[in-house]
Design a protein around this motif. Sequence first.
Motif, PDB file in Angstrom:
ATOM      1  N   THR A 262      -7.236  -9.739  -4.392  1.00  0.00           N
ATOM      2  CA  THR A 262      -8.304  -8.743  -4.397  1.00  0.00           C
ATOM      3  C   THR A 262      -8.824  -8.465  -2.993  1.00  0.00           C
ATOM      4  O   THR A 262      -8.951  -7.303  -2.574  1.00  0.00           O
ATOM      5  CB  THR A 262      -9.448  -9.217  -5.307  1.00  0.00           C
ATOM      6  OG1 THR A 262      -8.935  -9.444  -6.626  1.00  0.00           O
ATOM      7  CG2 THR A 262     -10.552  -8.179  -5.373  1.00  0.00           C
ATOM      8  N   SER A 265      -6.259  -6.735  -0.809  1.00  0.00           N
ATOM      9  CA  SER A 265      -6.064  -5.361  -1.269  1.00  0.00           C
ATOM     10  C   SER A 265      -7.199  -4.462  -0.796  1.00  0.00           C
ATOM     11  O   SER A 265      -6.974  -3.295  -0.430  1.00  0.00           O
ATOM     12  CB  SER A 265      -5.950  -5.322  -2.793  1.00  0.00           C
ATOM     13  OG  SER A 265      -4.800  -6.013  -3.241  1.00  0.00           O
ATOM     14  N   ARG A 269      -6.939  -1.162   1.714  1.00  0.00           N
ATOM     15  CA  ARG A 269      -7.481   0.167   1.398  1.00  0.00           C
ATOM     16  C   ARG A 269      -8.466   0.631   2.465  1.00  0.00           C
ATOM     17  O   ARG A 269      -8.500   1.811   2.825  1.00  0.00           O
ATOM     18  CB  ARG A 269      -8.171   0.148   0.034  1.00  0.00           C
ATOM     19  CG  ARG A 269      -7.195   0.102  -1.142  1.00  0.00           C
ATOM     20  CD  ARG A 269      -7.943  -0.004  -2.451  1.00  0.00           C
ATOM     21  NE  ARG A 269      -8.699   1.215  -2.747  1.00  0.00           N
ATOM     22  CZ  ARG A 269      -8.285   2.179  -3.562  1.00  0.00           C
ATOM     23  NH1 ARG A 269      -7.109   2.084  -4.156  1.00  0.00           N
ATOM     24  NH2 ARG A 269      -9.039   3.233  -3.799  1.00  0.00           N
ATOM     25  N   ARG A 290      -3.012  -7.369 -11.912  1.00  0.00           N
ATOM     26  CA  ARG A 290      -3.199  -6.524 -10.723  1.00  0.00           C
ATOM     27  C   ARG A 290      -3.930  -5.237 -11.080  1.00  0.00           C
ATOM     28  O   ARG A 290      -4.857  -4.808 -10.371  1.00  0.00           O
ATOM     29  CB  ARG A 290      -1.849  -6.196 -10.085  1.00  0.00           C
ATOM     30  CG  ARG A 290      -1.093  -7.393  -9.528  1.00  0.00           C
ATOM     31  CD  ARG A 290      -0.003  -6.952  -8.566  1.00  0.00           C
ATOM     32  NE  ARG A 290       0.863  -5.937  -9.140  1.00  0.00           N
ATOM     33  CZ  ARG A 290       1.980  -6.184  -9.824  1.00  0.00           C
ATOM     34  NH1 ARG A 290       2.350  -7.436 -10.047  1.00  0.00           N
ATOM     35  NH2 ARG A 290       2.725  -5.194 -10.293  1.00  0.00           N
ATOM     36  N   GLU A 291      -3.525  -4.599 -12.153  1.00  0.00           N
ATOM     37  CA  GLU A 291      -4.146  -3.328 -12.543  1.00  0.00           C
ATOM     38  C   GLU A 291      -5.612  -3.525 -12.898  1.00  0.00           C
ATOM     39  O   GLU A 291      -6.455  -2.686 -12.567  1.00  0.00           O
ATOM     40  CB  GLU A 291      -3.377  -2.713 -13.710  1.00  0.00           C
ATOM     41  CG  GLU A 291      -1.977  -2.221 -13.319  1.00  0.00           C
ATOM     42  CD  GLU A 291      -1.205  -1.677 -14.507  1.00  0.00           C
ATOM     43  OE1 GLU A 291      -1.656  -1.886 -15.663  1.00  0.00           O
ATOM     44  OE2 GLU A 291      -0.142  -1.056 -14.277  1.00  0.00           O
ATOM     45  N   LEU A 292      -5.925  -4.653 -13.565  1.00  0.00           N
ATOM     46  CA  LEU A 292      -7.316  -4.931 -13.915  1.00  0.00           C
ATOM     47  C   LEU A 292      -8.154  -5.138 -12.663  1.00  0.00           C
ATOM     48  O   LEU A 292      -9.252  -4.569 -12.532  1.00  0.00           O
ATOM     49  CB  LEU A 292      -7.373  -6.178 -14.796  1.00  0.00           C
ATOM     50  CG  LEU A 292      -8.775  -6.640 -15.217  1.00  0.00           C
ATOM     51  CD1 LEU A 292      -9.406  -5.623 -16.159  1.00  0.00           C
ATOM     52  CD2 LEU A 292      -8.708  -8.012 -15.880  1.00  0.00           C
ATOM     53  N   ASP A 294      -7.482  -4.133  -9.599  1.00  0.00           N
ATOM     54  CA  ASP A 294      -7.543  -2.877  -8.843  1.00  0.00           C
ATOM     55  C   ASP A 294      -8.630  -1.965  -9.406  1.00  0.00           C
ATOM     56  O   ASP A 294      -9.407  -1.356  -8.653  1.00  0.00           O
ATOM     57  CB  ASP A 294      -6.193  -2.162  -8.878  1.00  0.00           C
ATOM     58  CG  ASP A 294      -5.142  -2.842  -8.015  1.00  0.00           C
ATOM     59  OD1 ASP A 294      -5.521  -3.638  -7.135  1.00  0.00           O
ATOM     60  OD2 ASP A 294      -3.945  -2.579  -8.221  1.00  0.00           O
ATOM     61  N   ARG A 295      -8.698  -1.879 -10.724  1.00  0.00           N
ATOM     62  CA  ARG A 295      -9.637  -0.943 -11.364  1.00  0.00           C
ATOM     63  C   ARG A 295     -11.071  -1.455 -11.306  1.00  0.00           C
ATOM     64  O   ARG A 295     -11.997  -0.688 -11.011  1.00  0.00           O
ATOM     65  CB  ARG A 295      -9.211  -0.710 -12.815  1.00  0.00           C
ATOM     66  CG  ARG A 295     -10.161   0.188 -13.615  1.00  0.00           C
ATOM     67  CD  ARG A 295      -9.543   0.578 -14.937  1.00  0.00           C
ATOM     68  NE  ARG A 295      -9.148  -0.585 -15.714  1.00  0.00           N
ATOM     69  CZ  ARG A 295      -9.968  -1.272 -16.520  1.00  0.00           C
ATOM     70  NH1 ARG A 295     -11.247  -0.918 -16.628  1.00  0.00           N
ATOM     71  NH2 ARG A 295      -9.527  -2.313 -17.204  1.00  0.00           N
ATOM     72  N   LEU A 296     -11.254  -2.750 -11.583  1.00  0.00           N
ATOM     73  CA  LEU A 296     -12.613  -3.286 -11.686  1.00  0.00           C
ATOM     74  C   LEU A 296     -13.229  -3.651 -10.341  1.00  0.00           C
ATOM     75  O   LEU A 296     -14.449  -3.629 -10.192  1.00  0.00           O
ATOM     76  CB  LEU A 296     -12.631  -4.520 -12.588  1.00  0.00           C
ATOM     77  CG  LEU A 296     -12.411  -4.305 -14.081  1.00  0.00           C
ATOM     78  CD1 LEU A 296     -12.518  -5.618 -14.824  1.00  0.00           C
ATOM     79  CD2 LEU A 296     -13.414  -3.300 -14.633  1.00  0.00           C
ATOM     80  N   GLN A 299     -10.877  -0.930  -6.191  1.00  0.00           N
ATOM     81  CA  GLN A 299     -11.232   0.476  -5.986  1.00  0.00           C
ATOM     82  C   GLN A 299     -12.718   0.676  -5.717  1.00  0.00           C
ATOM     83  O   GLN A 299     -13.084   1.299  -4.705  1.00  0.00           O
ATOM     84  CB  GLN A 299     -10.786   1.313  -7.181  1.00  0.00           C
ATOM     85  CG  GLN A 299     -11.057   2.808  -6.997  1.00  0.00           C
ATOM     86  CD  GLN A 299     -10.498   3.645  -8.136  1.00  0.00           C
ATOM     87  OE1 GLN A 299      -9.669   3.172  -8.916  1.00  0.00           O
ATOM     88  NE2 GLN A 299     -10.947   4.881  -8.234  1.00  0.00           N
ATOM     89  N   PRO A 300     -13.631   0.157  -6.557  1.00  0.00           N
ATOM     90  CA  PRO A 300     -15.057   0.378  -6.259  1.00  0.00           C
ATOM     91  C   PRO A 300     -15.523  -0.309  -4.983  1.00  0.00           C
ATOM     92  O   PRO A 300     -16.376   0.218  -4.263  1.00  0.00           O
ATOM     93  CB  PRO A 300     -15.781  -0.165  -7.493  1.00  0.00           C
ATOM     94  CG  PRO A 300     -14.798  -1.061  -8.166  1.00  0.00           C
ATOM     95  CD  PRO A 300     -13.454  -0.504  -7.866  1.00  0.00           C
ATOM     96  N   LYS A 306     -20.277   2.050  -3.732  1.00  0.00           N
ATOM     97  CA  LYS A 306     -19.791   2.162  -5.109  1.00  0.00           C
ATOM     98  C   LYS A 306     -19.786   0.833  -5.849  1.00  0.00           C
ATOM     99  O   LYS A 306     -19.776   0.797  -7.067  1.00  0.00           O
ATOM    100  CB  LYS A 306     -18.371   2.737  -5.129  1.00  0.00           C
ATOM    101  CG  LYS A 306     -18.275   4.169  -4.625  1.00  0.00           C
ATOM    102  CD  LYS A 306     -19.008   5.131  -5.522  1.00  0.00           C
ATOM    103  CE  LYS A 306     -18.796   6.571  -5.056  1.00  0.00           C
ATOM    104  NZ  LYS A 306     -19.565   7.523  -5.890  1.00  0.00           N
TER     105      LYS A 306
END
Length: 323
Positions: A262, A265, A269, A290-292, A294-296, A299-300, A306
Motif C-alpha cells: 500500500t 503504491s 502514484r 491488491r484491488e481492495l 487500491d480502491r480503499l 487511490q484516496p 481525499k
Amino acid sequence: MAISLLDTFRVLASFNPPRRSLRDAPWEEYVDWAIAQGLAPLASYNLQFRLAGGDAPEWVRDQLQSIQQGSLNDNVMKLVNFKRSVDELEGRRILLMGGTAFADALYPHVAFRPVLEIQMLLRRMDVDPFTGFLAQHDFHPEQDDPASGAVKVLSDGRTPIYLYADVLGPQRRTEVQGLFDRARPMRMYGPSMFRPDLEDAVLLVCLEHARHGYQMPWLSFLDLRELATGATSMGSVYSRPLDVPALLERAKAWRLEGALYTSLSIVGRLFPETAEGLKPALPPLRRATRELLDRLVVQPASEPGKMSHVRGTERLRRLLTGQ
C-alpha cells in the motif's frame, strides 16, 4: 492550463524540480495545505533557489519562507538539546526513527524535514531506565497518546519524545531483535544512539502509515520516496539500492506485506517517475487483495484531502499491521 494542487505538490516536493512557471497554481489552497503536510520548507527553498520565484505571488514566497526559517530554528533547537541530553549515555542500543533519523540522511538540508517529535525504539526492559535517565534532563511523562502506539510519551515542555517497544507485537520479539542487530550507529548523538538499517526503515515507515490508517502528513511519503529510491541526492547511510529480497522476506516475517504494498503504491502514484523502479519491491499479493487496497486506500490517499475515515478502518489496520 491551470496547474492542479497535485501538480504543484509534485513540482515543489522534488529535489530537482523542473523549471516552469507556477503562476496559475492554486496558491490559496496550496499554502495552508502544504504547511499542514510538513511540505512548506522544501517548497520555499525550491521556489526561492531552484525556480527563481516560479512566478508565485510575493505573499506565497514570504509565508513559505517564514515557515522554512522557523523549521530550521525549531529543528536545530530540538536536536541540539536532545544531543546534550543523550550523548553521554553508554552501554545501550536505542534506535532513532522518523524525522530524527531522516533529516540528515534523506534531505539536502536539515530545515527541509520538520522534526515535530523524537521517536525512539527501545527494548522493553530499557523503557523505564531510560525514562529515569531522561528525567535528569527535565523530560517527564506526558499524557499517553494511544493512537501513536508509543508505550510512553515524555516532554521537556518543548520537545515530545515517543518511546516505542515491541513495535511488531509481543509475538515477534525475535524480529524486533533483528532490528537492533542490524541498526547503524548515529554517533552524532552519542554511543548509544542508532538508526534502523535501510530495509527496516522502509518497513517501519509502512507500519506507521498502516497504524494511522494512511491519514498521515504527506511529508512521510517523501521520507518513503527517498528511502525506497536510495536517497540519491545524498551520500548517506541510506544512499544505496534496496535489498529487495531481504525487504520482501522481512515484510512477510513481520506480516507487513499489505502495508508495504500500500505505502509503495501510494509513493508510485504521487511520484510517477518512481513507479517502475518500485515494482520489484511490491509484495506478490493476491489480485483481489491488491484491488481492495487500491480502491480503499491507495487511490484516496494519493489525492490531496481525499483520505478520510472509512468503514472498517480498524479492521483494515489490523490486517495491514498483522496485529
